[in-house]
Every structure is written in C-alpha cells, then in structure tokens.
Design an enzyme around this catalytic site. Structure first.
Site, PDB file in Angstrom:
ATOM      1  N   ARG A  19       0.859  -1.053  -0.071  1.00 11.10           N
ATOM      2  CA  ARG A  19      -0.165   0.095  -0.042  1.00 11.10           C
ATOM      3  C   ARG A  19       0.821   1.318  -0.175  1.00 11.10           C
ATOM      4  O   ARG A  19       2.140   1.261   0.806  1.00 11.10           O
ATOM      5  CB  ARG A  19      -1.103  -0.034   1.116  1.00 11.10           C
ATOM      6  CG  ARG A  19      -2.236  -0.747   0.994  1.00 11.10           C
ATOM      7  CD  ARG A  19      -3.012  -0.130   0.029  1.00 11.10           C
ATOM      8  NE  ARG A  19      -4.181  -1.011  -0.245  1.00 11.10           N
ATOM      9  CZ  ARG A  19      -4.289  -1.976  -0.951  1.00 11.10           C
ATOM     10  NH1 ARG A  19      -3.491  -2.439  -1.959  1.00 11.10           N
ATOM     11  NH2 ARG A  19      -5.527  -2.622  -1.266  1.00 11.10           N
ATOM     12  N   GLU A  54       4.230  13.460  -7.388  1.00 10.23           N
ATOM     13  CA  GLU A  54       5.464  13.798  -6.719  1.00 10.23           C
ATOM     14  C   GLU A  54       6.397  12.465  -6.933  1.00 10.23           C
ATOM     15  O   GLU A  54       7.714  12.816  -7.334  1.00 10.23           O
ATOM     16  CB  GLU A  54       5.352  14.438  -5.250  1.00 10.23           C
ATOM     17  CG  GLU A  54       4.800  13.228  -4.411  1.00 10.23           C
ATOM     18  CD  GLU A  54       4.627  13.827  -2.926  1.00 10.23           C
ATOM     19  OE1 GLU A  54       5.464  14.761  -2.750  1.00 10.23           O
ATOM     20  OE2 GLU A  54       4.211  13.113  -2.046  1.00 10.23           O
ATOM     21  N   HIS A 110      -0.253   0.322 -10.461  1.00  6.91           N
ATOM     22  CA  HIS A 110      -0.944  -0.592  -9.564  1.00  6.91           C
ATOM     23  C   HIS A 110      -1.344  -1.996 -10.391  1.00  6.91           C
ATOM     24  O   HIS A 110      -2.679  -2.451 -10.479  1.00  6.91           O
ATOM     25  CB  HIS A 110      -2.389   0.100  -9.186  1.00  6.91           C
ATOM     26  CG  HIS A 110      -2.672  -0.353  -7.928  1.00  6.91           C
ATOM     27  ND1 HIS A 110      -4.032  -0.292  -7.378  1.00  6.91           N
ATOM     28  CD2 HIS A 110      -2.329  -1.651  -7.098  1.00  6.91           C
ATOM     29  CE1 HIS A 110      -4.614  -1.006  -6.175  1.00  6.91           C
ATOM     30  NE2 HIS A 110      -3.461  -1.873  -6.192  1.00  6.91           N
TER      31      HIS A 110
END
Length: 390
Positions: free
Chosen positions: A231, A260, A272
């Site tokens: 995560r 960023e 992901h």
C-alpha cells in the site's frame, strides 16, 4: 432467492459459484442481500437495510466503510492469499527493476528511434549507463510474512538471495510455509540496518502508516533498494524522495505512484498492477463468492475483516445468527429469551473480535417472529437473522 449486487466487473468463474436457482446477480439492486466488488469506492453509498455482507475480491478493503458496516452488523470479507502469486511475481520483477536499470534502459533505447543503421553502435556505446548489480548473493529483508511475504521470501531464496524476514504476528500456517533458511529478524530496526533490498508486505493501518520514514531510512545501508507492492501509505513520500535525492536510497519501486513520485528520479512507478492477472482476478472472485455464499446459507464466517472467524457444523433444523457489541451479559440475555420461549439450544458458538461479537445458535425447532423481535430489542444487538434448513 438471494440478491447479489456487483459493483465492479467480476469474473464469471467466481459468479458461477452462486447458482442461479438460489441467487439473482445484477449490477443494480434496491435491496441486495450481498455485494461483491473489487475497487469500487463504497464510502458515499447508502447501505440498505437488506444488506448482510460485502465481499471484496482482493485483500485491501480501504474502499469499504468498515465502521459503518460494523455498526449495522454487516460482515465484510476479503480474499487474502488469492492474488498472492500475482503480487509475488511483480515483487520479484520490482527487485530486478530496482537493480538492473531495465526500465531506464528501455526508455533510453526508445529515444534512438530514427537513428537508422547507427542504432546498434549507439546501443553499445550507451549501455554502460545502465549497469546494475545482480540479486544473487545480496540480502533481502521481507517486512510482513503473510501469504505474499512468505512467497516472496521463498522465491528470493530460490534466486540465490540471503533472506531475512520480520513479522511479530506471523501465523502458524505462514511459519510452516516458510523456507527454513529464511532468517528471522529480532525487530524491524535490525532488519533494515543489514539488508541490501527491502520488500514491504504489510497491510495499511494506523500502526503501519508511514512505517518507512526518515528515521527508518537513516538506519538503512547506503544504496538500499526498496520495493512496495502492499500500500502506498506505508512509505512516507516526502522522506523516500529525500532519501533518493541524497543517494541513501538507490531506487524505490512502487505500485502506488502519485505526481510527486513520478517526477522523482530513481522512482520506478508501476500503475497498480500487483493483482492484474486473469488468474488472480479469477481466484479472488471465486474466493469472495464462496465465502459470501457460505455466510448467506449457513452463517459461517471466514476471512472477515470486521467479525471473528466462526464456523459451526449444521446439525439442527434452524439456526439464529446474532451480531452484537462485545459487552457483558449479552449471551445471558439471549439465552434467557430463548429459554422463556421454551426453545432448547442444541449448540452455540460465541466469538468476539475487538468491540464486536458474533453468535451462531443451533436449534432443532423453529423460531417465531415474536422471539426474533425480542432478540432485536436487546440493547447492543446490531443484527439478528434466522436460517432454516428444513
């Protein structure tokens, strides 16, 4: 007939576990008994009174309002381990990407398009910019030894790495599955201070949020490589960027990029893809549907994130399922009402998890509506349901 609402596209192999003679499946229902979903965000949904369970085809449940479900006695399931192999394979890919500068090299090679016959010579001239170390003989630290962590540790050992793991809550089953050569770190600091690579494989919660931060990074070896397919919130973005810019961290591979991170050199941002395989999607869907079916038809609970594991063999004519706050004298009040109605209890299972408790009461007789109403009136009870078997 149970009504099952799907909030995402769910594998047909999984949905086939819900037979059409007893289940109606659709993407829209006003009064569903159960919900199956993947990444759909439920936080703004109104939870219907009919809803008994939510099954997440995947491990993470951040997209589900767990507290709201718990207050209503709604059981929330996930599918730990169903996508473990898919994530393991991508973790290994991440380790290689962090070492060999493969992604950077591919990106550079694409810039040579249009150079014609000069490409081979340019490739030979520029390849030295993308040299990186091999994994064999290096030390990997695996933080979290659940289903994925164990598979990562074993696979890395098979690749010739020295592996050390840390998990203060490792289960007996996980420990049995771990290669005996995998070393055990006494604490997190001792692990991160001695390894060349770190794989983060823990769930995100209040205790683990930002666990990889400036304090921890400063204790790591210079040039450490970190991969995170668990995560995004486990790693503090500001601190990992500072570590990369200083050279303390050689590379950070994440499956949870944001703006960023994408803009930072030596961050390998993967969109992901951890569980994005047809096999993982099928495994998760099958597991979610099977757990949901078992709960709706028997009341048994396995792999819930908010209620305790409960399983009682069916021996009677019916059973009462009760969810309640975990406070004193709940079982006493329940059994008193049944005794006053001259109902004999054949078997009873009562378990709790934190502030919630769950009861399966096996009976050889039917239960009247008036008894159910009395049970529902007990302060602290959030759900009462009756299942008849004959």
């Amino acid at each position: 007939m149970y009504k099952i609402q799907t909030l995402n596209k769910i594998s047909t192999k999984g949905l086939s576990k819900l037979p059409l003679d007893n289940y109606e499946i659709a993407s829209e229902f006003s009064k569903p008994d159960g919900i199956i979903l993947r990444s759909f965000k439920m936080h703004d949904m109104d939870l219907p009174e009919s809803l008994k369970a939510v099954a997440r085809a995947g491990a993470g449940t951040n997209n589900i309002p767990i507290d709201k479900c718990s207050e209503k006695g709604i059981v929330v399931f996930n599918t730990p381990g169903a996508n473990a192999n898919a994530v393991k394979e991508l973790v290994l890919t991440g380790l290689l990407l962090s070492s060999r500068k493969i992604a950077q090299g591919i990106t550079w090679a694409q810039t040579l398009n249009g150079q014609g016959d000069e490409v081979p010579a340019l490739i030979e001239k520029g390849k030295s910019n993308y040299v990186g170390p091999e994994l064999m003989g290096k030390k990997l630290g695996v933080i979290g030894l659940g289903a994925i962590g164990v598979m990562v540790a074993n696979a890395a050992y098979a690749l010739g790495m020295e592996v050390v793991g840390y998990d203060p809550f490792i289960s007996v089953n996980a420990a049995w599955g771990l290669q005996k050569e995998v070393q055990q770190a006494r604490d997190l600091d001792s692990l991160i201070s001695e390894v060349d690579y770190i794989s983060v494989n823990v769930p995100l919660n209040d205790n683990t949020k930002g666990m990889i931060n400036l304090e921890k990074i400063n204790k790591m070896k210079d040039g450490v490589r970190i991969v995170n397919f668990a995560r995004g919130g486990l790693v503090n973005n500001k601190d990992i960027i500072a570590g990369l810019k200083s050279g303390k961290v050689a590379a950070y591979v994440t499956d949870f990029p944001d703006e960023e991170l994408i803009a930072t050199e030596n961050v390998i941002a993967i969109p992901h893809l951890g569980a994005s395989t047809p096999e993982a999607e099928e495994n998760c869907a099958v597991m979610a549907a099977t757990q949901l079916k078992d709960f709706l038809e028997t009341g048994n609970i396995k792999n819930s994130v908010n209620f305790p594991e409960c399983e009682l063999p069916i021996t009677g004519k019916s059973r009462i399922l009760i969810a309640n706050k975990n406070v004193p004298n709940m079982v006493g009040q329940i059994t008193t009402i049944l005794a006053e109605a001259n109902i004999n209890i054949d078997d009873l299972l009562n378990k709790h998890r934190g502030e919630l408790a769950y009861n399966i009461i096996e009976l050889s007789t039917d239960v009247t509506d008036s008894v159910i109403d009395k049970l529902k009136s007990i302060a602290g009870i959030t759900m009462v349901r009756v299942i008849k078997f004959s």
